[in-house]
Scaffold this motif. Structure first.
Motif, mmCIF file in Angstrom:
data_model
loop_
_atom_site.group_PDB
_atom_site.id
_atom_site.type_symbol
_atom_site.label_atom_id
_atom_site.label_comp_id
_atom_site.label_asym_id
_atom_site.label_seq_id
_atom_site.Cartn_x
_atom_site.Cartn_y
_atom_site.Cartn_z
ATOM 1 N N LYS A 2 1.515 -7.247 4.905
ATOM 2 C CA LYS A 2 2.371 -7.422 3.522
ATOM 3 C C LYS A 2 3.455 -8.280 3.825
ATOM 4 C CE LYS A 2 3.354 -6.431 -0.836
ATOM 5 N NZ LYS A 2 3.660 -7.587 -0.938
ATOM 6 N N TYR A 138 -2.934 -13.494 -2.335
ATOM 7 C CA TYR A 138 -2.797 -13.170 -0.806
ATOM 8 C C TYR A 138 -3.931 -14.252 -0.306
ATOM 9 C CZ TYR A 138 -7.791 -11.979 -1.881
ATOM 10 O OH TYR A 138 -9.300 -11.726 -2.217
ATOM 11 N N ASP A 151 -1.044 -9.949 2.108
ATOM 12 C CA ASP A 151 -0.670 -9.805 0.644
ATOM 13 C C ASP A 151 1.060 -10.407 0.688
ATOM 14 O OD1 ASP A 151 -2.977 -8.409 -0.964
ATOM 15 O OD2 ASP A 151 -2.708 -7.258 0.944
ATOM 16 N N CYS A 152 1.147 -11.256 -0.472
ATOM 17 C CA CYS A 152 2.334 -11.545 -0.532
ATOM 18 C C CYS A 152 3.120 -11.985 -1.948
ATOM 19 C CB CYS A 152 2.640 -12.969 0.267
ATOM 20 S SG CYS A 152 1.289 -14.117 -0.394
#
Ligand code: RFL
Ligand code: PHB
Length: 390
Positions: A2, A138, A151-152
């Motif tokens: 993440k 993502y 994931d961002c």
């Protein structure tokens, strides 16, 4: 995995943004398809505008550039066996450009990322952004047999002209504007003393030529060649002979020649993709726009994208203000199109076009005659060459 910002592409645009965000505590990951050696083997830009140099310093990467880069306050345009000088310093109100290779600058950015333990993942295969219009985008990539998911909050497409980011914008949304020129530049890097301390852009009926440099012992020269030409068609001897022919006799006579240490052909293209934002994907640099190298604008246009994105991300993460993100595409494109106009104009004025008619050539003559008879025209050239304000 993440992170806040996932940056696709570890060229100068991606690395610069990564470094700037990291310095402000904004977590990010860079995914680069190639190895570091491969990225550092590409010989590209040589001229940086002062805005780019300032951004390098802000990224705490400017030390070697300031030590080894050369400040240039002017350049020459050779034509009709003579040389006219463009005084950048005088006509831009005291500004200048820095001659420092993209290879060196990229190396400095990599070293800075290493020092800060920045996450730059090389040899990332099949990089693919997903769910870009959702609040939870993502990116996936493959390393050997393993597929990794990141994931961002935001995805930055800094993956150059051939990257995957722009292609994820649906056809109905993306608008592309393109002009392909009927020639390329054959470039040679050689460990020789540059023929001139300042760059020489040469217009000649046999085709355009450029004398540039990386240092006082490393020269970079280019000649315009037909698109069908292959690097193998050009021996070093043939290159030097053709380059000399296109320069004023007194310059050609001074030319120090030597073996090439790199030789490549780059086709010339103007290209803009609109918009530069789609959902939570933001395009930057060559992923969104390409200019022919004649005006030395390519990397410099990337710099303003990065500057706008950096400040937009800061406003978002530090103050919850999304106006910079909302305005990014319009703001970046306004400057991008000015760089397009300038590069197109320099290209049209200085190259030989296979299908030109005598009228076109007369206009090229007149463009040059006007330029060197008008202070206003030289001021316009200078303010564009040193870089319009961000
Ligand atoms: P880059 O440098 O192309 O970097 C993009 C990176 O993304 C990676 N990539 C991917 N990574 C992950 N997944 C994928 N699917 C990927 N696809 C691609 C690539 O491997 C690469 O590492 O784009 P960036 O960072 O936007 O930088 C742009 C500049 O490189 C470019 O604008 C300049 O080089 C243009 N240019 C010049 N610009 C100037 O401002 N001044 C100059 O004097 C100048 N001279 C030049 C130039 C470009 C030239 N060529 C060869 C096109 C002279 C030449 C000859
Ligand atoms: C370079 O040194 O590679 C260079 C310089 C100026 C240009 C293009 C390329 O306009």
């Amino acid at each position: 995995m993440k992170t806040s910002v996932c940056i696709i592409g570890g060229g100068p645009s991606g690395l610069m943004l990564s470094q700037l965000l990291h310095l402000k505590g904004i977590d990010n990951v860079v995914l680069e398809r190639q190895s570091r050696e491969y990225v550092l083997g590409r010989i590209r830009a040589g001229v940086l505008e002062h805005g780019f140099a300032a951004l390098m310093r802000e990224a705490q990467c400017g030390e070697r550039m300031d030590r080894e880069g050369e400040i240039h306050e002017g350049f020459f345009i050779a034509h009709d066996d003579r040389m006219d000088r463009v005084d950048l310093h005088k006509y831009s109100g005291g500004s200048s450009v820095v001659v420092y290779g993209q290879t060196e600058l990229t190396r400095d950015l990599y070293e800075a990322r290493d020092r800060m333990n920045g996450q730059v993942i090389h040899n990332a295969e099949d990089v693919q952004p997903h769910e870009l219009t959702s609040a939870t985008p993502y990116v996936t990539y493959r390393k050997g047999d393993e597929v990794v998911r990141i994931d961002c909050d935001y995805v930055i497409g800094a993956d150059g002209f051939h990257g995957v980011s722009r292609k994820s914008i649906p056809k109905g949304v993306l608008r592309e504007y393109e002009k392909v020129y009927p020639f390329g530049w054959l470039g040679v890097l050689s460990r020789t003393k540059p023929v001139s301390p300042e760059l020489i852009y040469a217009r000649h009926e046999r085709g355009f030529a450029l004398c540039s440099l990386r240092s006082q012992v490393l020269s970079r020269y280019y000649i315009q060649v037909p698109l069908a030409d292959k690097v193998e068609d050009w021996s070093d001897d043939a290159f030097w002979a053709e380059l000399k022919r296109r320069l004023p006799a007194e310059v050609g006579a001074k030319m120090v020649t030597g073996p090439s240490i790199e030789k490549s052909i780059a086709p010339l293209r103007s290209f803009v993709a609109e918009p530069m934002r789609w959902g939570n994907l933001f395009l930057a640099g060559d992923a969104a726009h390409i200019v022919p190298p004649t005006g030395a604008r390519g990397l410099n246009s990337a710099a303003s994208d990065i500057y706008y994105l950096y400040h937009a991300m800061l406003a978002h993460y530090q103050r919850g203000d999304d106006s910079g993100l909302e305005n990014y595409s319009a703001k970046a494109l306004a400057r991008v199109w000015k760089a397009q106009r300038f590069s197109w104009w320099m290209t049209m004025m200085l190259h030989t076009f296979p299908d030109s008619i005598e009228y076109d050539r007369k206009l090229q003559d007149t463009d040059l005659a006007y330029l060197f008879s008008s202070e206003a025209a030289q001021r316009s050239l200078a303010e564009n060459y040193v870089g319009l304000p961000f």
